[in-house]
Design an enzyme around this catalytic site. Sequence first.
Site, PDB file in Angstrom:
ATOM      1  N   GLU A 112       0.834  -1.438   0.000  1.00  0.00           N
ATOM      2  CA  GLU A 112       0.061  -0.031  -0.074  1.00  0.00           C
ATOM      3  C   GLU A 112       0.762   1.306   0.020  1.00  0.00           C
ATOM      4  O   GLU A 112       2.211   1.245   0.687  1.00  0.00           O
ATOM      5  CB  GLU A 112      -0.998  -0.054   1.186  1.00  0.00           C
ATOM      6  CG  GLU A 112      -1.984   1.025   1.226  1.00  0.00           C
ATOM      7  CD  GLU A 112      -3.049   0.785   2.341  1.00  0.00           C
ATOM      8  OE1 GLU A 112      -3.497  -0.351   2.497  1.00  0.00           O
ATOM      9  OE2 GLU A 112      -3.370   1.872   3.126  1.00  0.00           O
ATOM     10  N   ASP A 114       0.088   5.410   0.683  1.00  0.00           N
ATOM     11  CA  ASP A 114      -0.859   6.244   0.919  1.00  0.00           C
ATOM     12  C   ASP A 114      -0.664   7.598   0.856  1.00  0.00           C
ATOM     13  O   ASP A 114       0.404   8.201   1.255  1.00  0.00           O
ATOM     14  CB  ASP A 114      -1.139   5.930   2.555  1.00  0.00           C
ATOM     15  CG  ASP A 114      -1.668   4.575   2.882  1.00  0.00           C
ATOM     16  OD1 ASP A 114      -2.266   3.917   1.879  1.00  0.00           O
ATOM     17  OD2 ASP A 114      -1.497   3.998   3.872  1.00  0.00           O
ATOM     18  N   GLU A 116      -2.806  10.447   3.054  1.00  0.00           N
ATOM     19  CA  GLU A 116      -4.166  10.314   3.954  1.00  0.00           C
ATOM     20  C   GLU A 116      -4.069  11.727   4.559  1.00  0.00           C
ATOM     21  O   GLU A 116      -3.056  12.153   5.262  1.00  0.00           O
ATOM     22  CB  GLU A 116      -4.012   9.293   4.884  1.00  0.00           C
ATOM     23  CG  GLU A 116      -3.949   7.972   4.392  1.00  0.00           C
ATOM     24  CD  GLU A 116      -3.780   6.913   5.538  1.00  0.00           C
ATOM     25  OE1 GLU A 116      -4.502   6.019   5.579  1.00  0.00           O
ATOM     26  OE2 GLU A 116      -2.603   6.928   6.167  1.00  0.00           O
TER      27      GLU A 116
END
Length: 296
Positions: A112, A114, A116
């Site tokens: 993953e 990210d 955010e």
Amino acid sequence: MALFLSIILILLFPSTNADWPPSPGYWPSSKFRPITFYNGFTNLWGPNHQSADQNSLTIWLDTTSGSGFKSVRPFRSGYFGASMKLQPGYTAGVITAFYLSNNEAHPGFHDEVDIEFLGTTFGKPYTLQTNVYVRGSGDGHGNIIGREIKFHLWFDPTPDFHHYAILWTPTEIIFLVDDVPIRRYPRKSDATFPLRPMWVYGSIRDASSWATEDGKYKADYRYQPFVAKYTNFKAGGCSAYAPAWCRPVSASPFRSGGLTVQQYRAMRWVQRYHMVYDYCRDPKRNHALTPECWSK
């Protein structure tokens, strides 16, 4: 005497300050055409908390649900961006995200990357968190190895749209905000770099247990709905189905990848004035688990 005064003035009033980054000199987002939401993405969850037209998407969180979306195709490298506008005011506990993942293909053992936004309280800036997980490090099985670097940006992300992007190649991951590189994560080993195809995702959800000051402040649904807006979607590169000769895209004019001197200068400025956390500099972390930090 004149030279001495000039040096004093430079020290007192440096040309680079914390107000706005120096120009990166190159704008990767301009190299990719926008795609419509329906051509590139599909609803993943919370369809009743999602409103889309050809050019934009609005998703929201309330007491009944949040919402998320996913790209139609997986990619093995590429440039992935979206312009986002966040909700002002009290958003503690709420995560607004744009990211790459292969969790559905590899549950419990996924990769993953990210971007955010961690919710915040009145009067405090949003925190933008960038993170990289590799082969399951972050699934809550006890050996969580996140690679978080956090920023307080040089602007308020709530009044207007700003463009956030991840450029992922076989040799590096570069995070960009309005085409300014804010972080470069190089491939130093196969064990510390995501190499399997990933899809592009976006979502808004309740993460009260950790999102705001390590869970100190929770989502307060008196302020619902919590709304996130996305537009100017861009996704270009080598899909998982592309031929082997597909050439990875670049974040700079160099076809071979890498950043220019001017881009590095802009990135160093961001990290000097706006970075608020670096996992490699955290004395509480076990850096035996993050060997990529050893040479920093």
